[in-house]
Scaffold this active site. Sequence first.
Site, PDB file in Angstrom:
ATOM      1  N   LYS A 219      -5.302  -0.013   0.397  1.00 11.27           N
ATOM      2  CA  LYS A 219      -4.156   0.889   0.362  1.00 11.27           C
ATOM      3  C   LYS A 219      -3.476   0.659  -0.978  1.00 11.27           C
ATOM      4  O   LYS A 219      -2.944  -0.416  -1.249  1.00 11.27           O
ATOM      5  CB  LYS A 219      -3.175   0.624   1.506  1.00 11.27           C
ATOM      6  CG  LYS A 219      -1.945   1.544   1.444  1.00 11.27           C
ATOM      7  CD  LYS A 219      -0.926   1.259   2.533  1.00 11.27           C
ATOM      8  CE  LYS A 219       0.294   2.170   2.366  1.00 11.27           C
ATOM      9  NZ  LYS A 219       1.356   1.886   3.361  1.00 11.27           N
TER      10      LYS A 219
ATOM     11  N   TYR B 192      -3.763  -4.427   0.781  1.00  4.99           N
ATOM     12  CA  TYR B 192      -2.557  -3.636   0.549  1.00  4.99           C
ATOM     13  C   TYR B 192      -1.944  -4.101  -0.760  1.00  4.99           C
ATOM     14  O   TYR B 192      -1.361  -5.181  -0.842  1.00  4.99           O
ATOM     15  CB  TYR B 192      -1.597  -3.843   1.722  1.00  4.99           C
ATOM     16  CG  TYR B 192      -0.354  -2.989   1.741  1.00  4.99           C
ATOM     17  CD1 TYR B 192      -0.125  -1.958   0.845  1.00  4.99           C
ATOM     18  CD2 TYR B 192       0.618  -3.212   2.720  1.00  4.99           C
ATOM     19  CE1 TYR B 192       1.018  -1.185   0.898  1.00  4.99           C
ATOM     20  CE2 TYR B 192       1.770  -2.447   2.789  1.00  4.99           C
ATOM     21  CZ  TYR B 192       1.968  -1.443   1.872  1.00  4.99           C
ATOM     22  OH  TYR B 192       3.110  -0.691   1.939  1.00  4.99           O
TER      23      TYR B 192
END
Length: 297
Positions: free
Chosen positions: A166, A138
């Site tokens: 992500k 992330y």
Amino acid sequence: MTTATPFGRTLCAMITPFTKEGALDLDGAQRLADRLVSEGCDGLVLSGTTGESPTTSDAEKSALVTAVREAVGERASVVTGVGTSDTRHTVELALAAEKAGADGVLVVTPYYSRPPQDAVEAHFREIADASGLPVMLYDIPGRTGTRIEPETVIRLAEHPRIVAVKDCSYDFLGAQKVLARTELAYYAGCDEHNLALYAVGGTGYVSTVANLIPAQLRAVLDVFEAGDPPAAARLQQRATRLVELTMASGLPGTVTAKALLNALGLPAGPVRAPLRPAGRETADGLLAEYERLMADA
């Protein structure tokens, strides 16, 4: 260009419903999860930024995974955020997520301490080694203070359990560099990039706005995949105002998403301090734009 979809294409960064008193609302979480999957989400990402992970306990995080897994069964992937500023704590959360039934873990860059890139890389490798779950990196430097630099991502892609990213870096060139050199599944973490990243080889999205309009966001990728990029662009543009009101209104996305979900009578409840609820004007504006969007559908 990667075609890997380890967790599906259309993932929702699900809010964490709370009761009026501020307790974890597992029944509400199950009802919301079922609705999101029924309306087009391939996967649910729990306990991320939108899920208010800094203010939920370790026990609440595990209970949420168990409840959502029960609600959606095998209809959708369940990924849960385990990232903290402490490597040992993150390992503990990853092991707990595996035990609770998650399909994968979302691991944010360690925040506040601002480690250099060699330490960032070592952190992610340790998490990936700790459990059998696949890892979604992330990258959100606006919140953590530290990038996962593209070259670091490329090295981490060699690890067999690091399978996805992500991307909230706002570095579109960097994302394309990684896509060109790895088989990582790249998910847009900013809703305004959903179609753009998909068009250059991304896998899909992990979306806050999907809490509100899951079917409409899925349609953007479906129409593009069906071979009609101009129509996909029109659908993306149609959702742009709601994306803006949800994600760029000066309030965190979880605040605005919960405001609209509450206005629609869907499971949400309050936010936990230090966040504060959206004001009436903001909530009314979100509802008006949602109704306009639904009327045009």
